[in-house]
Design a protein around this motif. Sequence first.
Motif, PDB file in Angstrom:
ATOM      1  N   TRP A  54      56.993 -24.057 -90.420  1.00 54.33           N
ATOM      2  CA  TRP A  54      55.863 -24.201 -91.347  1.00 54.33           C
ATOM      3  C   TRP A  54      55.966 -23.211 -92.495  1.00 54.33           C
ATOM      4  CZ3 TRP A  54      52.078 -20.164 -91.573  1.00 54.33           C
ATOM      5  CH2 TRP A  54      51.051 -20.404 -92.483  1.00 54.33           C
ATOM      6  N   TRP A  55      56.278 -21.970 -92.184  1.00 53.95           N
ATOM      7  CA  TRP A  55      56.399 -20.937 -93.226  1.00 53.95           C
ATOM      8  C   TRP A  55      57.508 -21.297 -94.209  1.00 53.95           C
ATOM      9  CZ3 TRP A  55      53.213 -17.074 -94.411  1.00 53.95           C
ATOM     10  CH2 TRP A  55      53.675 -16.082 -95.280  1.00 53.95           C
ATOM     11  N   SER A  56      58.562 -21.906 -93.708  1.00 50.54           N
ATOM     12  CA  SER A  56      59.697 -22.266 -94.551  1.00 50.54           C
ATOM     13  C   SER A  56      59.395 -23.467 -95.435  1.00 50.54           C
ATOM     14  CB  SER A  56      60.925 -22.545 -93.687  1.00 50.54           C
ATOM     15  OG  SER A  56      62.033 -22.938 -94.470  1.00 50.54           O
ATOM     16  N   VAL A  57      58.810 -24.529 -94.864  1.00 49.27           N
ATOM     17  CA  VAL A  57      58.596 -25.749 -95.651  1.00 49.27           C
ATOM     18  C   VAL A  57      57.527 -25.553 -96.714  1.00 49.27           C
ATOM     19  CG1 VAL A  57      59.346 -27.236 -93.757  1.00 49.27           C
ATOM     20  CG2 VAL A  57      56.907 -26.716 -94.006  1.00 49.27           C
ATOM     21  N   ARG A  58      56.655 -24.566 -96.546  1.00 58.59           N
ATOM     22  CA  ARG A  58      55.646 -24.274 -97.571  1.00 58.59           C
ATOM     23  C   ARG A  58      56.287 -23.887 -98.896  1.00 58.59           C
ATOM     24  NH1 ARG A  58      53.741 -19.760 -96.611  1.00 58.59           N
ATOM     25  NH2 ARG A  58      51.872 -19.826 -97.908  1.00 58.59           N
ATOM     26  N   ALA A  64      56.479 -30.045 -99.507  1.00 57.82           N
ATOM     27  CA  ALA A  64      55.609 -29.313 -98.580  1.00 57.82           C
ATOM     28  C   ALA A  64      54.552 -30.179 -97.904  1.00 57.82           C
ATOM     29  CB  ALA A  64      54.961 -28.131 -99.300  1.00 57.82           C
ATOM     30  N   PRO A  65      53.768 -30.985 -98.632  1.00 60.60           N
ATOM     31  CA  PRO A  65      52.714 -31.755 -97.944  1.00 60.60           C
ATOM     32  C   PRO A  65      53.243 -32.667 -96.846  1.00 60.60           C
ATOM     33  CG  PRO A  65      52.328 -31.741-100.303  1.00 60.60           C
ATOM     34  CD  PRO A  65      53.693 -31.151-100.100  1.00 60.60           C
ATOM     35  N   SER A  66      54.319 -33.409 -97.111  1.00 55.09           N
ATOM     36  CA  SER A  66      54.845 -34.316 -96.093  1.00 55.09           C
ATOM     37  C   SER A  66      55.500 -33.541 -94.955  1.00 55.09           C
ATOM     38  CB  SER A  66      55.853 -35.279 -96.712  1.00 55.09           C
ATOM     39  OG  SER A  66      56.942 -34.577 -97.280  1.00 55.09           O
ATOM     40  N   ALA A  67      56.181 -32.426 -95.268  1.00 51.51           N
ATOM     41  CA  ALA A  67      56.824 -31.639 -94.218  1.00 51.51           C
ATOM     42  C   ALA A  67      55.789 -30.993 -93.303  1.00 51.51           C
ATOM     43  CB  ALA A  67      57.726 -30.572 -94.841  1.00 51.51           C
ATOM     44  N   VAL A  68      54.727 -30.456 -93.882  1.00 49.45           N
ATOM     45  CA  VAL A  68      53.668 -29.857 -93.065  1.00 49.45           C
ATOM     46  C   VAL A  68      52.979 -30.934 -92.229  1.00 49.45           C
ATOM     47  CG1 VAL A  68      51.461 -28.622 -93.120  1.00 49.45           C
ATOM     48  CG2 VAL A  68      53.325 -27.910 -94.631  1.00 49.45           C
ATOM     49  N   ALA A  69      52.822 -32.110 -92.805  1.00 43.54           N
ATOM     50  CA  ALA A  69      52.244 -33.226 -92.027  1.00 43.54           C
ATOM     51  C   ALA A  69      53.107 -33.520 -90.810  1.00 43.54           C
ATOM     52  CB  ALA A  69      52.114 -34.466 -92.916  1.00 43.54           C
ATOM     53  N   THR A 187      49.789 -37.284 -94.234  1.00 43.59           N
ATOM     54  CA  THR A 187      50.289 -36.808 -95.524  1.00 43.59           C
ATOM     55  C   THR A 187      49.208 -36.778 -96.606  1.00 43.59           C
ATOM     56  OG1 THR A 187      52.526 -37.590 -94.993  1.00 43.59           O
ATOM     57  CG2 THR A 187      52.040 -37.143 -97.306  1.00 43.59           C
ATOM     58  N   PRO A 188      48.353 -37.806 -96.741  1.00 43.68           N
ATOM     59  CA  PRO A 188      47.262 -37.686 -97.720  1.00 43.68           C
ATOM     60  C   PRO A 188      46.327 -36.512 -97.419  1.00 43.68           C
ATOM     61  CG  PRO A 188      47.548 -39.968 -97.059  1.00 43.68           C
ATOM     62  CD  PRO A 188      48.401 -39.151 -96.129  1.00 43.68           C
ATOM     63  N   LEU A 189      46.137 -36.223 -96.146  1.00 48.36           N
ATOM     64  CA  LEU A 189      45.274 -35.100 -95.774  1.00 48.36           C
ATOM     65  C   LEU A 189      45.893 -33.774 -96.203  1.00 48.36           C
ATOM     66  CD1 LEU A 189      42.838 -33.927 -94.293  1.00 48.36           C
ATOM     67  CD2 LEU A 189      44.166 -34.028 -92.167  1.00 48.36           C
ATOM     68  N   THR A 190      47.173 -33.580 -95.895  1.00 42.48           N
ATOM     69  CA  THR A 190      47.824 -32.323 -96.281  1.00 42.48           C
ATOM     70  C   THR A 190      47.957 -32.210 -97.796  1.00 42.48           C
ATOM     71  OG1 THR A 190      49.993 -33.367 -95.939  1.00 42.48           O
ATOM     72  CG2 THR A 190      49.087 -32.088 -94.114  1.00 42.48           C
ATOM     73  N   THR A 191      48.133 -33.336 -98.479  1.00 43.46           N
ATOM     74  CA  THR A 191      48.194 -33.319 -99.949  1.00 43.46           C
ATOM     75  C   THR A 191      46.860 -32.883-100.538  1.00 43.46           C
ATOM     76  OG1 THR A 191      49.844 -35.100 -99.930  1.00 43.46           O
ATOM     77  CG2 THR A 191      48.674 -34.701-101.994  1.00 43.46           C
ATOM     78  N   ALA A 192      45.773 -33.374 -99.957  1.00 41.01           N
ATOM     79  CA  ALA A 192      44.444 -32.968-100.435  1.00 41.01           C
ATOM     80  C   ALA A 192      44.192 -31.492-100.173  1.00 41.01           C
ATOM     81  CB  ALA A 192      43.376 -33.824 -99.763  1.00 41.01           C
ATOM     82  N   ILE A 193      44.603 -31.028 -99.008  1.00 42.00           N
ATOM     83  CA  ILE A 193      44.417 -29.611 -98.679  1.00 42.00           C
ATOM     84  C   ILE A 193      45.236 -28.728 -99.622  1.00 42.00           C
ATOM     85  CG2 ILE A 193      44.802 -27.849 -96.913  1.00 42.00           C
ATOM     86  CD1 ILE A 193      44.227 -29.965 -94.816  1.00 42.00           C
ATOM     87  N   ALA A 194      46.421 -29.210-100.014  1.00 37.94           N
ATOM     88  CA  ALA A 194      47.283 -28.431-100.913  1.00 37.94           C
ATOM     89  C   ALA A 194      46.614 -28.176-102.251  1.00 37.94           C
ATOM     90  CB  ALA A 194      48.611 -29.147-101.116  1.00 37.94           C
ATOM     91  N   VAL A 198      42.291 -23.638 -99.885  1.00 38.93           N
ATOM     92  CA  VAL A 198      43.179 -23.193 -98.801  1.00 38.93           C
ATOM     93  C   VAL A 198      44.549 -23.844 -98.943  1.00 38.93           C
ATOM     94  CG1 VAL A 198      41.333 -22.646 -97.183  1.00 38.93           C
ATOM     95  CG2 VAL A 198      42.224 -24.982 -97.303  1.00 38.93           C
ATOM     96  N   GLY A 199      44.913 -24.119-100.181  1.00 38.86           N
ATOM     97  CA  GLY A 199      46.176 -24.808-100.434  1.00 38.86           C
ATOM     98  C   GLY A 199      47.402 -24.059 -99.959  1.00 38.86           C
ATOM     99  N   ARG A 200      47.293 -22.740 -99.807  1.00 32.89           N
ATOM    100  CA  ARG A 200      48.455 -21.970 -99.343  1.00 32.89           C
ATOM    101  C   ARG A 200      48.856 -22.326 -97.914  1.00 32.89           C
ATOM    102  NH1 ARG A 200      47.749 -15.757-101.632  1.00 32.89           N
ATOM    103  NH2 ARG A 200      47.632 -16.299-103.851  1.00 32.89           N
ATOM    104  N   LEU A 201      47.969 -22.952 -97.183  1.00 33.39           N
ATOM    105  CA  LEU A 201      48.341 -23.416 -95.852  1.00 33.39           C
ATOM    106  C   LEU A 201      49.394 -24.516 -95.924  1.00 33.39           C
ATOM    107  CD1 LEU A 201      44.833 -23.625 -94.141  1.00 33.39           C
ATOM    108  CD2 LEU A 201      46.611 -21.910 -93.724  1.00 33.39           C
ATOM    109  N   ILE A 202      49.430 -25.200 -97.040  1.00 31.09           N
ATOM    110  CA  ILE A 202      50.352 -26.328 -97.210  1.00 31.09           C
ATOM    111  C   ILE A 202      51.504 -25.972 -98.141  1.00 31.09           C
ATOM    112  CG2 ILE A 202      50.567 -28.747 -97.845  1.00 31.09           C
ATOM    113  CD1 ILE A 202      48.674 -28.192 -95.487  1.00 31.09           C
TER     114      ILE A 202
END
Length: 236
Positions: A54-58, A64-69, A187-194, A198-202
């Motif tokens: 997770w730390w790497s794909v950010r 990032a959004p699809s990888a974190v998903a 993926t849409p969820l992580t894209t919205a969060i990005a 709190v976008g740094r989570l993604i």
Amino acid sequence: MAGLALDGSNPDVSLLYDINGLAKDAPHWFDRVMEFVGEYGIIIGLALVTLAAWWSVRKRPQEAPSAVAGLVWAPLAAGLALIANIPIRGFVERPRPFMDHQGLDVLVAGKTDFSFVSDHATLTMAVAVGVFMAHRAYGVAAIGLALLEGFCRVYMGVHYPTDVIGGFALGTAVTLLLAPLAMMLLTPLTTAIASSRVGRLIRAEPAADQGADEACAELSESRSAGGDHGNKDLAA
């Protein structure tokens, strides 16, 4: 259904005795280490590998959004695979190997539920395949840990080798077969969060050199606009 392997001449049973026999020849402290690793250690290790991935794909702005998903999907897939294993165990009704075979060195007492398929093997391989989908390098490490988990379960005398193989197959199947639907939803969820606070989570912040380049570009544009304005004034 009765147990799948009761005959001592069965290769499944023979391999069980060969691997578990290593525990009899090993020092007591080593067996205690294997007990901890097989019960908890590898699961903790997989959690750390997932966090590292997770730390790497950010740091990959576009991916990032699809990888974190994908990394979010990994533990969810493991949970679904464990749920799917409940009816499988009830249908097969295979006793633990130490209930049908004498002379095994059982490192963990109190295992009275059915043996096929292994929950630990199912969980670890489901997570490992999910991590591999998001980050190849960390995924290879995760799959290595899952394979070690399978070895530990047989070494500890609580599963047949085919219990482990079945768990690997179940975890892999659930993760891969449901991945398209899961990614479509996550993926849409992580894209919205990005794009949120709190976008740094993604997605990690841009690198310092990228920020400098953007600042230089903005300064150049402002100078260009200022120059055009000055030329218009002079023309007037």
